[in-house]
Design an enzyme around this catalytic site. Structure first.
Site, PDB file in Angstrom:
ATOM      1  N   GLY A  79       0.819  -1.218   0.000  1.00  0.00           N
ATOM      2  CA  GLY A  79       0.000   0.000   0.000  1.00  0.00           C
ATOM      3  C   GLY A  79       0.851   1.266   0.000  1.00  0.00           C
ATOM      4  N   ARG A 143       1.146  -5.615  -5.150  1.00  0.00           N
ATOM      5  CA  ARG A 143       1.068  -6.554  -4.026  1.00  0.00           C
ATOM      6  C   ARG A 143       1.441  -7.993  -4.414  1.00  0.00           C
ATOM      7  NH1 ARG A 143      -0.699  -4.477   0.635  1.00  0.00           N
ATOM      8  NH2 ARG A 143      -2.127  -2.712   0.668  1.00  0.00           N
ATOM      9  N   LYS A 200       8.063   0.532   5.612  1.00  0.00           N
ATOM     10  CA  LYS A 200       6.969   1.370   5.099  1.00  0.00           C
ATOM     11  C   LYS A 200       5.630   0.811   5.541  1.00  0.00           C
ATOM     12  CE  LYS A 200       4.437  -0.099   2.535  1.00  0.00           C
ATOM     13  NZ  LYS A 200       3.498  -0.819   1.698  1.00  0.00           N
ATOM     14  N   THR A 201       4.711   1.580   5.964  1.00  0.00           N
ATOM     15  CA  THR A 201       3.271   1.305   6.069  1.00  0.00           C
ATOM     16  C   THR A 201       2.606   2.362   6.937  1.00  0.00           C
ATOM     17  OG1 THR A 201       1.468  -0.161   6.686  1.00  0.00           O
ATOM     18  CG2 THR A 201       3.470  -0.474   7.947  1.00  0.00           C
ATOM     19  N   ILE A 202       1.507   2.913   6.428  1.00  0.00           N
ATOM     20  CA  ILE A 202       0.789   3.900   7.237  1.00  0.00           C
ATOM     21  C   ILE A 202       0.246   3.242   8.504  1.00  0.00           C
ATOM     22  CG2 ILE A 202       0.111   5.381   5.304  1.00  0.00           C
ATOM     23  CD1 ILE A 202      -2.790   4.124   5.717  1.00  0.00           C
ATOM     24  N   ASP A 203       0.060   1.895   8.476  1.00  0.00           N
ATOM     25  CA  ASP A 203      -0.582   1.204   9.598  1.00  0.00           C
ATOM     26  C   ASP A 203       0.225   1.308  10.898  1.00  0.00           C
ATOM     27  OD1 ASP A 203      -2.289   0.529   7.603  1.00  0.00           O
ATOM     28  OD2 ASP A 203      -2.134  -1.639   7.844  1.00  0.00           O
ATOM     29  N   LYS A 240     -26.405  17.903  15.561  1.00  0.00           N
ATOM     30  CA  LYS A 240     -27.499  16.974  15.248  1.00  0.00           C
ATOM     31  C   LYS A 240     -27.038  15.621  14.724  1.00  0.00           C
ATOM     32  CE  LYS A 240     -28.259  19.044  10.706  1.00  0.00           C
ATOM     33  NZ  LYS A 240     -29.136  19.691   9.787  1.00  0.00           N
ATOM     34  N   TYR A 241     -25.718  15.428  14.558  1.00  0.00           N
ATOM     35  CA  TYR A 241     -25.260  14.148  14.003  1.00  0.00           C
ATOM     36  C   TYR A 241     -24.258  13.457  14.913  1.00  0.00           C
ATOM     37  CZ  TYR A 241     -27.048  15.905   9.519  1.00  0.00           C
ATOM     38  OH  TYR A 241     -27.837  16.403   8.517  1.00  0.00           O
ATOM     39  N   MET A 248      -8.429   3.634   8.395  1.00  0.00           N
ATOM     40  CA  MET A 248      -7.611   2.567   7.839  1.00  0.00           C
ATOM     41  C   MET A 248      -6.608   2.042   8.859  1.00  0.00           C
ATOM     42  SD  MET A 248      -5.994   2.758   4.081  1.00  0.00           S
ATOM     43  CE  MET A 248      -6.990   2.072   2.775  1.00  0.00           C
ATOM     44  N   GLY A 249      -6.109   0.873   8.568  1.00  0.00           N
ATOM     45  CA  GLY A 249      -5.192   0.172   9.472  1.00  0.00           C
ATOM     46  C   GLY A 249      -5.690  -1.255   9.478  1.00  0.00           C
ATOM     47  N   ARG A 250      -5.141  -2.043   8.583  1.00  0.00           N
ATOM     48  CA  ARG A 250      -5.673  -3.375   8.278  1.00  0.00           C
ATOM     49  C   ARG A 250      -5.922  -4.225   9.520  1.00  0.00           C
ATOM     50  NH1 ARG A 250      -7.371  -7.141   8.154  1.00  0.00           N
ATOM     51  NH2 ARG A 250      -7.370  -8.984   6.821  1.00  0.00           N
ATOM     52  N   GLU A 309     -10.148   0.005  11.350  1.00  0.00           N
ATOM     53  CA  GLU A 309     -10.559  -0.836  10.223  1.00  0.00           C
ATOM     54  C   GLU A 309     -10.572  -2.328  10.578  1.00  0.00           C
ATOM     55  OE1 GLU A 309      -9.196  -1.221   5.563  1.00  0.00           O
ATOM     56  OE2 GLU A 309      -7.647  -0.919   7.042  1.00  0.00           O
ATOM     57  N   TYR A 419      -7.822   6.053   1.978  1.00  0.00           N
ATOM     58  CA  TYR A 419      -7.099   6.465   0.766  1.00  0.00           C
ATOM     59  C   TYR A 419      -6.826   7.971   0.768  1.00  0.00           C
ATOM     60  CZ  TYR A 419      -8.276   1.721  -0.364  1.00  0.00           C
ATOM     61  OH  TYR A 419      -8.365   0.359  -0.295  1.00  0.00           O
TER      62      TYR A 419
HETATM   63  P1  FBP Z   1       0.548  -1.955   3.617  1.00  0.00           P
HETATM   64  O1  FBP Z   1       0.559  -2.798   4.851  1.00  0.00           O
HETATM   65  O2  FBP Z   1       0.952  -2.676   2.393  1.00  0.00           O
HETATM   66  O3  FBP Z   1       1.362  -0.705   3.817  1.00  0.00           O
HETATM   67  O4  FBP Z   1      -0.943  -1.451   3.328  1.00  0.00           O
HETATM   68  C1  FBP Z   1      -1.726  -0.963   4.357  1.00  0.00           C
HETATM   69  C2  FBP Z   1      -3.109  -0.569   3.915  1.00  0.00           C
HETATM   70  O5  FBP Z   1      -3.164   0.817   3.629  1.00  0.00           O
HETATM   71  C3  FBP Z   1      -4.127  -0.949   4.989  1.00  0.00           C
HETATM   72  O6  FBP Z   1      -4.271   0.064   5.935  1.00  0.00           O
HETATM   73  C4  FBP Z   1      -5.371  -1.238   4.181  1.00  0.00           C
HETATM   74  O7  FBP Z   1      -6.188  -2.165   4.831  1.00  0.00           O
HETATM   75  C5  FBP Z   1      -4.819  -1.818   2.914  1.00  0.00           C
HETATM   76  O8  FBP Z   1      -3.531  -1.270   2.757  1.00  0.00           O
HETATM   77  C6  FBP Z   1      -5.649  -1.508   1.704  1.00  0.00           C
HETATM   78  O9  FBP Z   1      -5.128  -2.189   0.618  1.00  0.00           O
HETATM   79  P2  FBP Z   1      -5.316  -1.806  -0.903  1.00  0.00           P
HETATM   80  O10 FBP Z   1      -4.330  -0.736  -1.195  1.00  0.00           O
HETATM   81  O11 FBP Z   1      -4.939  -3.040  -1.623  1.00  0.00           O
HETATM   82  O12 FBP Z   1      -6.712  -1.356  -1.099  1.00  0.00           O
END
Ligand code: FBP
Length: 545
Positions: A79, A143, A200-203, A240-241, A248-250, A309, A419
């Site tokens: 990702g 991937r 690397k990973t935003i997670d 009111k909401y 995100m964060g698999r 997520e 995203y």
């Molecule tokens: P990576 O672990 O490859 O960095 O990806 C993380 C991630 O952004 C998750 O947070 C998310 O669940 C997943 O990728 C989404 O995957 P895709 O880009 O295939 O839609």
């Protein structure tokens, strides 16, 4: 056409750790003690006999040497995460400093580019267009799993064709696990090709004592926190909401936790706590309703709920249900796929699940039941990240509140932020960190190392106090079950409930729930005073207190 901000960002000069800014890639090496894997030492050693037990490395000031030109291949894997282009820029600049004739090959579309020999020779003109920008579009990502002997042999053949001496894999835990296997292959086949990983990973789940954070986490959480803050201000204006925001964060909840620390929502669910305390879906919904009623009694029919997520897999009965669905649908794949419509598929499944899972399944809203059965990953498993937990919780809350004797006004709105943050222009922190990681990877190559991940540490401090070095990839590994087999993998870092970031959140969340204590962080700032522009994440600061 280039935006004014992007034009201005081209001129930003990323900061390096002092040892690299003084010595460039010609650093001296302080060699640490031999290392061990985090668990299953004998098995990991047997699988990686040539890379196991390598020492940790820390760079110290060194002298300029005459080094031969090198040819290096680089891939972006998995990702997107803000700062990937700066890793490549740092790598490129350091390789050119080693020897102006060095070359950097960017393999296209992730690991598949390396296997299929699809590449671009990276030049200063090309790199210049991507310095300090977000995205992975310079060479794109993918991937494809790089894990079989045939693939390794093909990679080795392609590299030999170009005379490539080293490969840099910029990826998350899976990609770096594969980098480790590739390094072992290259050593046991005496190819002379070095392999270096970058975290690397935003997670934020690729971290440990040596890798203090994976790149991209800082920028992504700042973007999400800005958006959450904007929604908070809207909620506090219209009153009111209830906004249910999935982040995100698999798997791990680091992103949700960091955003909670930045914005102070009414609720932030942490998956690791749900699993640890074995909290059921019904309990989660009950607690949400109790808070909604309490706030309503004070005239506050609005609020913000953050949802990680990965939550669904951490709820005990849902985890069991998903495991049974995965087994059932792989065993009965053909029969299941022949069924005419979703209603028939739902009944087919409900009749074959164990009774307690069948009850959980039948009580889910039909949208969620359909999502559980609809999209499957290449292994036939439920795509849990596609399940709209934010909508599931809103509908269950509505249902429970409707049955409650307390009549409250509740309008839930669902959001998913993911995203929006993955390709943002990197914060100064990520711009500096990524450039330093790329530079460090080149220094490891120049030092003849393989099977290492670039490690830049002390990063809660200003950049010139950072240290740089390498950590053996095998050191982060243990054995885990994947698709019924025990395999070596880099251990994922989940949120630690005893650690400072979660404890800080837990100490304040009750107050944030009832009161309205929202914080509005605003957008990332790139130019201005350091206290506004150069601050690392709150998680990182708390972890280093
Ligand atoms: P990576 O672990 O490859 O960095 O990806 C993380 C991630 O952004 C998750 O947070 C998310 O669940 C997943 O990728 C989404 O995957 P895709 O880009 O295939 O839609």
């Amino acid at each position: 056409m280039i935006s004014a901000l992007q034009q201005a960002r081209y001129t930003y000069i990323p900061k390096l750790p002092a040892v690299l800014s003084q010595s460039g890639p010609f650093v001296g090496l302080k060699v640490g003690a031999a290392t061990q894997s985090v668990d299953n030492q004998d098995e990991i050693k047997a699988i990686f006999p040539d890379t196991y037990g390598l020492p940790t490395l820390e760079f110290v000031t060194g002298k300029k040497k005459n080094l031969p030109a090198v040819k290096v291949g680089v891939i972006l894997s998995g990702g997107q995460a803000p700062g990937g282009h700066n890793v490549i820029a740092g790598l490129f600049d350091a390789l050119k400093a080693v020897n102006a004739d060095s070359q950097l090959y960017g393999f296209l579309g992730g690991p598949s580019g390396l296997i299929d020999n699809k590449y671009l020779l990276l030049t200063e003109e090309l790199i210049a267009q991507y310095r300090n920008t977000g995205g992975f579009d310079m060479i794109c990502s993918g991937r494809t799993k790089l894990e079989t002997e045939e693939q390794f042999a093909q990679v080795s053949k392609n590299c030999q064709k170009h005379g490539i001496n080293a490969i840099v894999i910029i990826g998350g835990d899976d990609s770096n696990t594969n980098a480790c296997a590739l390094a072992q292959y290259m050593l046991s086949n005496k190819t002379g090709i070095q392999v270096i990983g970058c975290p690397k990973t935003i997670d934020g789940d690729l971290k440990n004592q040596w890798i203090e954070v994976s790149f991209g986490f800082d920028t992504a959480t700042k973007v999400y926190s800005e958006l959450i803050g904007n929604i908070m201000r809207d909620a506090n204006s219209s009153r009111k909401y209830w906004h249910f925001i999935k982040l995100m964060g698999r798997s791990a909840s680091h992103i949700a936790l960091e955003c909670a620390l930045q914005t102070h929502p009414n609720v932030c669910i942490i998956s690791e706590e749900i699993a640890d305390k074995r909290i059921s879906l019904d309990q989660i919904v009950t607690e949400l309703c109790e808070l909604i009623i309490k706030r309503s009694e004070r005239g506050n029919d609005f609020g913000i709920v953050l949802i990680p997520e990965g939550l669904i897999e951490f709820i005990p009965e849902m985890n069991k249900l998903i495991a049974q669905l995965n087994d059932l649908l792989s065993l009965q794949k053909d029969n299941f796929e022949r069924l005419p419509d979703m209603t028939a598929k739902m009944s087919f499944v409900a009749e074959r699940l164990e009774p307690d899972s069948a009850e959980v399944f039948n009580n889910l809203p039909s949208l969620i039941r359909a999502q559980l059965l609809d999209d499957r990953d290449p292994h036939g498993n439920v795509q849990v990240s596609r399940i709209e937990t934010e909508k599931l919780l809103i509908s269950m809350v509505e249902e429970k509140l409707a049955k409650s004797k307390n009549k409250v006004k509740f309008t839930g709105l669902a959001h998913f932020f993911g995203y929006e943050g993955r390709c943002a222009s990197p914060s100064n922190f990520d711009a500096n960190y990524c450039y330093s990681l790329g530079y460090t990877a080149a220094a490891l190559i120049a030092a003849g190392k393989t099977g290492y991940m670039a490690s830049v540490r002390n990063i809660a401090k200003p950049a010139d106090e950072w240290t740089a070095g390498g950590i053996p990839l095998t050191m982060m590994m243990n054995m885990e079950q994947r698709h019924g087999k025990s395999v070596p993998v880099i251990r994922k870092a989940l949120v630690e409930l005893g650690a400072k970031p979660f404890q800080t959140f837990a100490a304040q969340r009750k107050n944030w729930g009832i009161e309205t204590s929202f914080v509005y962080p605003g957008p990332i700032q790139y130019f201005g005073p350091a206290e506004v522009c150069d601050q690392p994440s709150i998680t990182l600061k708390l972890e280093h207190q």
